[in-house]
Design a protein around this motif. Sequence first.
Motif, PDB file in Angstrom:
ATOM      1  N   VAL A  30       1.207  15.127  -2.372  1.00  0.00           N
ATOM      2  CA  VAL A  30       0.102  14.798  -3.295  1.00  0.00           C
ATOM      3  C   VAL A  30      -0.958  14.151  -2.307  1.00  0.00           C
ATOM      4  O   VAL A  30      -2.194  14.532  -2.953  1.00  0.00           O
ATOM      5  CB  VAL A  30       0.846  13.743  -4.334  1.00  0.00           C
ATOM      6  CG1 VAL A  30      -0.389  13.081  -5.229  1.00  0.00           C
ATOM      7  CG2 VAL A  30       1.959  14.234  -4.953  1.00  0.00           C
TER       8      VAL A  30
ATOM      9  N   MET B 196      -1.203  -1.334  -4.083  1.00  0.00           N
ATOM     10  CA  MET B 196      -0.984  -0.085  -3.645  1.00  0.00           C
ATOM     11  C   MET B 196      -0.688   0.859  -5.021  1.00  0.00           C
ATOM     12  O   MET B 196       0.473   0.584  -5.476  1.00  0.00           O
ATOM     13  CB  MET B 196      -0.265   0.105  -2.609  1.00  0.00           C
ATOM     14  CG  MET B 196       0.087   1.565  -2.051  1.00  0.00           C
ATOM     15  SD  MET B 196       1.085   1.742  -0.575  1.00  0.00           S
ATOM     16  CE  MET B 196      -0.202   1.541   0.680  1.00  0.00           C
ATOM     17  N   ILE B 197      -1.534   1.932  -5.235  1.00  0.00           N
ATOM     18  CA  ILE B 197      -1.038   2.731  -6.419  1.00  0.00           C
ATOM     19  C   ILE B 197      -0.429   3.936  -6.056  1.00  0.00           C
ATOM     20  O   ILE B 197      -1.211   4.790  -5.373  1.00  0.00           O
ATOM     21  CB  ILE B 197      -2.282   3.001  -7.426  1.00  0.00           C
ATOM     22  CG1 ILE B 197      -2.980   1.289  -7.574  1.00  0.00           C
ATOM     23  CG2 ILE B 197      -1.753   3.482  -8.683  1.00  0.00           C
ATOM     24  CD1 ILE B 197      -2.169   0.547  -8.441  1.00  0.00           C
ATOM     25  N   GLY B 198       0.527   4.565  -6.649  1.00  0.00           N
ATOM     26  CA  GLY B 198       1.051   5.971  -6.484  1.00  0.00           C
ATOM     27  C   GLY B 198       0.918   6.495  -7.887  1.00  0.00           C
ATOM     28  O   GLY B 198       0.031   7.148  -8.013  1.00  0.00           O
TER      29      GLY B 198
ATOM     30  N   ASN C 126       3.424  -3.081  -3.903  1.00  0.00           N
ATOM     31  CA  ASN C 126       3.549  -1.320  -4.591  1.00  0.00           C
ATOM     32  C   ASN C 126       4.654  -1.510  -5.372  1.00  0.00           C
ATOM     33  O   ASN C 126       5.716  -2.108  -5.070  1.00  0.00           O
ATOM     34  CB  ASN C 126       3.401  -0.593  -3.172  1.00  0.00           C
ATOM     35  CG  ASN C 126       3.954   0.834  -3.717  1.00  0.00           C
ATOM     36  OD1 ASN C 126       5.052   1.273  -3.341  1.00  0.00           O
ATOM     37  ND2 ASN C 126       3.181   1.535  -4.356  1.00  0.00           N
ATOM     38  N   GLY C 127       4.734  -0.647  -6.308  1.00  0.00           N
ATOM     39  CA  GLY C 127       5.824  -0.282  -7.432  1.00  0.00           C
ATOM     40  C   GLY C 127       5.682  -0.604  -8.510  1.00  0.00           C
ATOM     41  O   GLY C 127       5.543  -1.672  -8.890  1.00  0.00           O
ATOM     42  N   ASP C 128       5.503   0.367  -9.619  1.00  0.00           N
ATOM     43  CA  ASP C 128       5.425   0.171 -10.891  1.00  0.00           C
ATOM     44  C   ASP C 128       4.151  -0.535 -11.522  1.00  0.00           C
ATOM     45  O   ASP C 128       4.255  -0.920 -12.628  1.00  0.00           O
ATOM     46  CB  ASP C 128       6.638  -0.412 -11.316  1.00  0.00           C
ATOM     47  CG  ASP C 128       8.132   0.478 -11.380  1.00  0.00           C
ATOM     48  OD1 ASP C 128       7.874   1.554 -10.929  1.00  0.00           O
ATOM     49  OD2 ASP C 128       9.009   0.069 -11.740  1.00  0.00           O
ATOM     50  N   ILE C 129       2.935  -0.194 -10.808  1.00  0.00           N
ATOM     51  CA  ILE C 129       1.713  -0.542 -11.276  1.00  0.00           C
ATOM     52  C   ILE C 129       1.313   0.334 -12.175  1.00  0.00           C
ATOM     53  O   ILE C 129       1.001   1.645 -11.622  1.00  0.00           O
ATOM     54  CB  ILE C 129       0.972  -1.081 -10.237  1.00  0.00           C
ATOM     55  CG1 ILE C 129       1.288  -2.274  -9.578  1.00  0.00           C
ATOM     56  CG2 ILE C 129      -0.554  -1.422 -10.846  1.00  0.00           C
ATOM     57  CD1 ILE C 129       0.286  -2.898  -8.409  1.00  0.00           C
TER      58      ILE C 129
ATOM     59  N   GLU D  16      -0.052  11.934   3.328  1.00  0.00           N
ATOM     60  CA  GLU D  16       1.341  12.164   3.412  1.00  0.00           C
ATOM     61  C   GLU D  16       1.986  11.853   4.453  1.00  0.00           C
ATOM     62  O   GLU D  16       1.224  11.871   5.604  1.00  0.00           O
ATOM     63  CB  GLU D  16       1.408  13.717   2.887  1.00  0.00           C
ATOM     64  CG  GLU D  16       0.595  14.024   2.010  1.00  0.00           C
ATOM     65  CD  GLU D  16       0.562  15.528   1.872  1.00  0.00           C
ATOM     66  OE1 GLU D  16       1.576  16.371   1.341  1.00  0.00           O
ATOM     67  OE2 GLU D  16      -0.631  16.248   2.061  1.00  0.00           O
ATOM     68  N   MET D  17       3.114  11.616   4.505  1.00  0.00           N
ATOM     69  CA  MET D  17       3.951  11.201   5.823  1.00  0.00           C
ATOM     70  C   MET D  17       4.072  12.550   6.571  1.00  0.00           C
ATOM     71  O   MET D  17       4.195  13.684   6.185  1.00  0.00           O
ATOM     72  CB  MET D  17       5.476  11.190   5.082  1.00  0.00           C
ATOM     73  CG  MET D  17       6.625  11.151   6.135  1.00  0.00           C
ATOM     74  SD  MET D  17       8.035  10.463   5.204  1.00  0.00           S
ATOM     75  CE  MET D  17       8.685  12.154   5.105  1.00  0.00           C
TER      76      MET D  17
ATOM     77  N   GLN E 158       0.075   8.401   8.075  1.00  0.00           N
ATOM     78  CA  GLN E 158       1.394   7.778   8.044  1.00  0.00           C
ATOM     79  C   GLN E 158       2.326   8.750   8.892  1.00  0.00           C
ATOM     80  O   GLN E 158       2.445   9.982   8.598  1.00  0.00           O
ATOM     81  CB  GLN E 158       2.009   7.749   6.686  1.00  0.00           C
ATOM     82  CG  GLN E 158       3.259   6.934   6.912  1.00  0.00           C
ATOM     83  CD  GLN E 158       4.189   7.001   5.535  1.00  0.00           C
ATOM     84  OE1 GLN E 158       4.431   7.818   4.732  1.00  0.00           O
ATOM     85  NE2 GLN E 158       4.256   5.742   4.704  1.00  0.00           N
TER      86      GLN E 158
ATOM     87  N   ALA F 139      -1.528   5.159  -2.556  1.00  0.00           N
ATOM     88  CA  ALA F 139      -0.049   5.189  -1.601  1.00  0.00           C
ATOM     89  C   ALA F 139       0.098   6.346  -0.848  1.00  0.00           C
ATOM     90  O   ALA F 139      -0.549   7.419  -1.249  1.00  0.00           O
ATOM     91  CB  ALA F 139       1.084   5.033  -2.704  1.00  0.00           C
ATOM     92  N   PRO F 140       0.733   6.536   0.151  1.00  0.00           N
ATOM     93  CA  PRO F 140       0.980   7.758   0.951  1.00  0.00           C
ATOM     94  C   PRO F 140       1.777   8.555  -0.242  1.00  0.00           C
ATOM     95  O   PRO F 140       3.020   7.958  -0.616  1.00  0.00           O
ATOM     96  CB  PRO F 140       1.683   7.184   2.119  1.00  0.00           C
ATOM     97  CG  PRO F 140       2.077   6.129   1.948  1.00  0.00           C
ATOM     98  CD  PRO F 140       1.233   5.358   0.690  1.00  0.00           C
ATOM     99  N   MET F 141       1.865  10.004  -0.377  1.00  0.00           N
ATOM    100  CA  MET F 141       2.759  10.619  -1.164  1.00  0.00           C
ATOM    101  C   MET F 141       2.788  11.863  -0.832  1.00  0.00           C
ATOM    102  O   MET F 141       1.813  12.943  -0.889  1.00  0.00           O
ATOM    103  CB  MET F 141       2.212  10.443  -2.476  1.00  0.00           C
ATOM    104  CG  MET F 141       2.395   9.296  -3.256  1.00  0.00           C
ATOM    105  SD  MET F 141       2.068   9.134  -5.032  1.00  0.00           S
ATOM    106  CE  MET F 141       0.100   9.028  -4.998  1.00  0.00           C
TER     107      MET F 141
ATOM    108  N   ARG G 116      11.313  -1.938  -4.096  1.00  0.00           N
ATOM    109  CA  ARG G 116      12.633  -1.468  -4.402  1.00  0.00           C
ATOM    110  C   ARG G 116      13.343  -1.340  -3.235  1.00  0.00           C
ATOM    111  O   ARG G 116      13.009  -1.314  -1.903  1.00  0.00           O
ATOM    112  CB  ARG G 116      12.635  -0.022  -4.910  1.00  0.00           C
ATOM    113  CG  ARG G 116      12.202  -0.111  -6.206  1.00  0.00           C
ATOM    114  CD  ARG G 116      12.121   1.591  -6.887  1.00  0.00           C
ATOM    115  NE  ARG G 116      11.937   1.669  -8.158  1.00  0.00           N
ATOM    116  CZ  ARG G 116      10.574   1.722  -8.713  1.00  0.00           C
ATOM    117  NH1 ARG G 116       9.593   1.807  -7.804  1.00  0.00           N
ATOM    118  NH2 ARG G 116      10.383   1.842 -10.025  1.00  0.00           N
TER     119      ARG G 116
END
Length: 328
Positions: free
Chosen positions: A20, A222-224, A200-203, A40-41, A70, A15-17, A171
Amino acid sequence: MQIGTMTIDPPVLLAPMAGVSNRAYRAIARKQGATLCITEMVNANALLHKSAKSFWLMEMDPGESPVGIQIAGSDPELMAEAARQAEQQGCDLIDINMGCPAPKVVKNGDGSALLNDAATAVAVVREVVSAVHIPVTVKMRAGWDHNTITAPSLAEEFERVGAKAIAIHARTRDDLYVRPANWDFIRQVKERVSIPVIGNGDIRTPEDAVRMMELTGADGVMIGRASFGDPWIFKRITEFVRSGHHLEPPSAIERAEMALYHVRRMVEIKGESVGIREMRKQLTWYLHGTPGSSAYRNRCYALNTLEDAENLINEWLDHARNEDLSWI
Ligand SMILES: Cc1cc2nc3c(=O)[nH]c(=O)nc-3n(C[C@H](O)[C@H](O)[C@H](O)COP(=O)(O)O)c2cc1C
């Protein structure tokens, strides 16, 4: 999974972070099995004002591929120009941010604010698609709040104007990170489009990844946050999806080696002062949950030099060895 002419196989993405997913982090994730990484954004306005930071955010390792840059913004023409400049950096795709919930972003109509403004959101995607030669994807939340789940209808429009994949963080903007992800939002998007949908979300585990794909029909995951201090998660997911078997978790030695590699690489890329500052939190992630790690946490936050970071990691490794030999 096919994004334009690119095959992403297996479809396990980083995931884009912001703060990070810089090029050091992406290289590690890629080596551990992430098949597509997003930067990253990058704020479109800042990029067009030639802010040095925007160019650092877009820096890639030589030969790094596939990677998406991104961009974030809500003015269709500025976003198109930002996308052109990002394309010139040599990335494989442009990803548009429609998920960022930060007040300073949404007050400008950017990020997740676009979920409430379909006309602008669609114009942004249309203009960006026509500005570049590489695929354009959109990463979005499900809607602004639970009364306005706009992602399914927006995704349909985005496909119509040329987006090549949708990543959906399950979310709403209103959920921030407080409420758990509701994967049904991913299913609702998947039902409406024929382009790939990335869930994406909470994997947190390989089982989560399989369950998400089964429940939603998502084409990829997608994993963050689950990759924090644990880049091996990508390989564990891939192996579990492929064979149903679990890979062993990393040993203390492997963790220490990865942490050392990561911190040295960050210092090479960003210099000692910034590199160490940005690694403080990440080092706590590598040590998290291991025997004796709590004693090191505060010390990570006080690090200033590479030498101190190396000493701390080696000391922690000795501690882990003495505490519990099964870790080694
Ligand atoms: C520190 C951090 C920074 C993030 N920055 C971005 C970003 O720049 N662009 C974006 O689209 N999402 C960003 N996100 C959201 C993640 O990409 C992802 O959607 C979210 O963390 C949910 O996935 P997870 O449960 O696997 O972490 C960020 C998340 C975190 C934790």
